[in-house]
Design an enzyme around this catalytic site. Structure first.
Site, PDB file in Angstrom:
ATOM      1  N   GLN A 162       1.922   9.770  -0.780  1.00 10.98           N
ATOM      2  CA  GLN A 162       2.289  11.175  -0.614  1.00 10.98           C
ATOM      3  C   GLN A 162       3.362  11.332   0.452  1.00 10.98           C
ATOM      4  OE1 GLN A 162       0.883  13.152  -2.840  1.00 10.98           O
ATOM      5  NE2 GLN A 162       2.360  14.687  -2.242  1.00 10.98           N
TER       6      GLN A 162
ATOM      7  N   HIS B 153      -6.946  62.266 -20.882  1.00 10.90           N
ATOM      8  CA  HIS B 153      -7.884  61.210 -21.278  1.00 10.90           C
ATOM      9  C   HIS B 153      -9.142  61.827 -21.903  1.00 10.90           C
ATOM     10  CE1 HIS B 153      -5.344  58.583 -18.901  1.00 10.90           C
ATOM     11  NE2 HIS B 153      -6.112  57.523 -19.186  1.00 10.90           N
TER      12      HIS B 153
ATOM     13  N   TYR C 181      12.569  23.322 -15.285  1.00 11.29           N
ATOM     14  CA  TYR C 181      13.595  22.837 -14.357  1.00 11.29           C
ATOM     15  C   TYR C 181      13.155  21.488 -13.812  1.00 11.29           C
ATOM     16  CZ  TYR C 181      16.970  22.212 -10.726  1.00 11.29           C
ATOM     17  OH  TYR C 181      17.977  21.676  -9.962  1.00 11.29           O
TER      18      TYR C 181
ATOM     19  N   GLU D 220      -3.449  20.155  -1.612  1.00 10.19           N
ATOM     20  CA  GLU D 220      -2.903  20.000  -2.964  1.00 10.19           C
ATOM     21  C   GLU D 220      -3.641  18.863  -3.683  1.00 10.19           C
ATOM     22  OE1 GLU D 220       1.413  18.962  -5.047  1.00 10.19           O
ATOM     23  OE2 GLU D 220       1.066  18.462  -2.945  1.00 10.19           O
ATOM     24  N   HIS D 221      -3.713  17.711  -3.029  1.00 11.77           N
ATOM     25  CA  HIS D 221      -4.459  16.567  -3.551  1.00 11.77           C
ATOM     26  C   HIS D 221      -5.610  16.258  -2.596  1.00 11.77           C
ATOM     27  CE1 HIS D 221      -0.196  15.957  -4.784  1.00 11.77           C
ATOM     28  NE2 HIS D 221      -0.738  15.629  -5.948  1.00 11.77           N
TER      29      HIS D 221
ATOM     30  N   ASN E 103      14.517  22.137  -4.713  1.00 12.62           N
ATOM     31  CA  ASN E 103      14.774  22.242  -3.278  1.00 12.62           C
ATOM     32  C   ASN E 103      14.615  23.689  -2.811  1.00 12.62           C
ATOM     33  OD1 ASN E 103      17.099  23.602  -4.081  1.00 12.62           O
ATOM     34  ND2 ASN E 103      18.454  21.857  -3.738  1.00 12.62           N
TER      35      ASN E 103
ATOM     36  N   HIS F 226       7.095  11.142  -0.464  1.00 12.76           N
ATOM     37  CA  HIS F 226       7.715  12.217  -1.241  1.00 12.76           C
ATOM     38  C   HIS F 226       8.830  12.897  -0.463  1.00 12.76           C
ATOM     39  CE1 HIS F 226       6.065  12.835  -5.177  1.00 12.76           C
ATOM     40  NE2 HIS F 226       4.822  12.698  -4.751  1.00 12.76           N
TER      41      HIS F 226
ATOM     42  N   SER G  58       4.652  18.675  -0.528  1.00 10.80           N
ATOM     43  CA  SER G  58       3.503  17.934  -1.043  1.00 10.80           C
ATOM     44  C   SER G  58       2.546  17.555   0.077  1.00 10.80           C
ATOM     45  CB  SER G  58       3.976  16.664  -1.757  1.00 10.80           C
ATOM     46  OG  SER G  58       4.703  16.996  -2.914  1.00 10.80           O
TER      47      SER G  58
ATOM     48  N   GLU H 227     -12.257  61.661 -12.761  1.00 10.78           N
ATOM     49  CA  GLU H 227     -10.953  61.220 -12.237  1.00 10.78           C
ATOM     50  C   GLU H 227      -9.867  62.282 -12.437  1.00 10.78           C
ATOM     51  OE1 GLU H 227      -9.906  57.328 -13.731  1.00 10.78           O
ATOM     52  OE2 GLU H 227     -11.172  56.368 -12.221  1.00 10.78           O
TER      53      GLU H 227
END
EC number: 1.1.1.23
Length: 434
Positions: free
Chosen positions: A259, A419, A130, A326-327, A211, A262, A237, A414
């Site tokens: 930044q 099993h 997207y 983030e950065h 968005n 943004h 961001s 168990e």
């Protein structure tokens, strides 16, 4: 609090320090949740017809063909400059180089004699990308998503973007091997990718930013059994810069502003042990801000941003890890020596000559990164996100015989009788063969 206010970290109480590192609240509401849920249900039930109605309603566009034709993509390519095409080619080459290097060798070991265990990787079969529309088309995100999808070997790679789709996005899709592009945006695009329509194929995993409605749609489809997986949680961001007295104030300011422009909900933070550096960066930000076309957006982001003076660089690292940006940009002498101390960051940029813009576009690392504190548990996007790990085991008769009593003991503990029986039956069969 103004961005120009310089804060002494060690003069703050623990509560004040916590407040300083709080992020702007993500806009969510019950109305968005309900609206998105209705869109998902409508697209799932009515397919292409619903997509066209939403394009008319939200994008004010009449869409006759949901699929972008090869002729339209070729025409878009002709309208772009050779300079831009060459720049995209360089970026793709670097992204290819870095992501190809991320291929994992298969694991093949004998955990004990006769017990062979393997780990192999397989591509996610189909992925949907997207890409938001708007005045600034994010064609670089096409490069960041479609390139690793191709390297991973995903059989089906499709892209959705709101109409009219920018020429740059169409060319980037062609350059990176995207098979189909669709004129559909918003939450309805996420619904189409998750459930499929007459035109848009259902995919296994959805990637890309958007968005609040797109973000909510991705969240909802990832929780539906008939939906699709998503890349990672989304948020605004952010960048955190660690700078010492030797940093260049103009460089630091430009990274903070790159930044901040943004969006109004972006956040930027400067950590420095040098109070004079904080002052000089604040002055540089004001000078550069006046020249930016998106100055008002950046100024809104700066209202939730911070200039913080610390005791030393070690404390800068400690605070950065607490925030988990983030950065993370480290503009210090010998910046690399600080990397081993960094535990939470999406992508790290070292030294004066490594602006965030390099990673955003062309260094080769991926710019799709965890934000909003998710760096504590999430990684930057990479080849592994377009792949699945699968384990294989094979036991010989001898290997099984040696391990059988261990398995029986654990299964009995168990209280999982079936099993245990699956092992005991085989043990008895071996005894009969002997």
């Amino acid at each position: 609090m103004s961005f120009n206010t310089i804060i002494d970290w060690n003069s703050c109480t623990a509560e004040q320090q916590r407040q300083l590192l709080m992020r702007p609240a993500i806009s969510t509401s019950e109305s968005i949740t309900r609206t998105v849920n209705d869109i998902l249900d409508n697209v799932k039930a009515r397919g292409d017809e619903a997509l066209r109605e939403y394009s008319a309603k939200f994008d004010k566009t009449t869409v006759t063909a949901l699929t972008v034709s090869a002729e339209e993509i070729a025409a878009a390519s002709e309208r772009l400059s050779d300079e831009l095409k060459q720049a995209m080619a360089v970026a793709v080459k670097n992204i290819e180089t870095f992501h190809t290097a991320q291929k994992l060798p298969p694991v093949d070991v004998e955990t004990q004699p006769g017990v062979r265990c393997q780990q192999v990787t397989r591509p996610v079969a189909s992925v949907g990308l997207y890409i938001p529309g708007g005045s600034a088309p994010l064609f670089s995100t096409v490069l960041m998503l479609a390139t690793p999808a191709r390297i991973a070997g995903c059989k089906k790679v499709v892209l959705c973007s709101p109409p009219p789709i920018a020429d740059e996005i169409l060319y980037a899709a062609q350059l990176c091997g995207v098979q189909d592009v669709f004129n559909v945006g918003g939450a309805q695009a996420i619904a189409a990718l998750a459930f499929g329509t007459e035109s848009v194929p259902k995919v296994d995993k959805i990637f890309g930013p958007g968005n609040a409605f797109v973000t909510e749609a991705k969240r909802q489809v990832s929780q539906r059994l008939d939906g699709a997986a998503i890349d990672m949680p989304a948020g605004p961001s952010e960048v955190l810069v660690i700078a010492d007295s030797g940093a260049t104030p103009d460089f630091v300011a430009s990274d903070l502003l790159s930044q901040a422009e943004h969006g109004p909900d972006s956040q930027v933070i400067l950590l420095t042990p040098a109070a004079d550096m904080a002052r000089r960066v604040a002055e540089a930000v004001e000078r550069q801000l006046a020249e930016l076309p998106r100055a008002e957006t950046a100024r809104q982001a700066l209202s939730a941003s911070r200039l913080i003076v610390t005791k030393d660089l070690a404390q800068c690292v400690e605070i950065s890890n607490q925030y988990g940006p983030e950065h993370l940009i480290i503009q210090t002498r010998n910046a690399r020596v600080l990397v081993d101390g960094i535990t939470s960051a999406g992508s790290v940029f070292l030294g004066d000559w490594s602006p965030e813009s390099a990673g955003d576009y062309a260094s080769g690392t991926n710019h799709v990164l965890p934000t909003y504190g998710y760096t504590a548990t999430c990684s930057s996007l990479g080849l592994a996100d377009f792949q699945k790990r699968m384990t294989v085991q094979e036991l010989s008769k001898e290997g099984f015989s040696a391990l059988a009593s261990t398995i029986e003991t654990l299964a009995a503990a168990e209280r999982l009788t079936a099993h245990k029986n699956a092992v005991t039956l085989r043990v008895n069969a071996l005894k009969e063969q002997a």
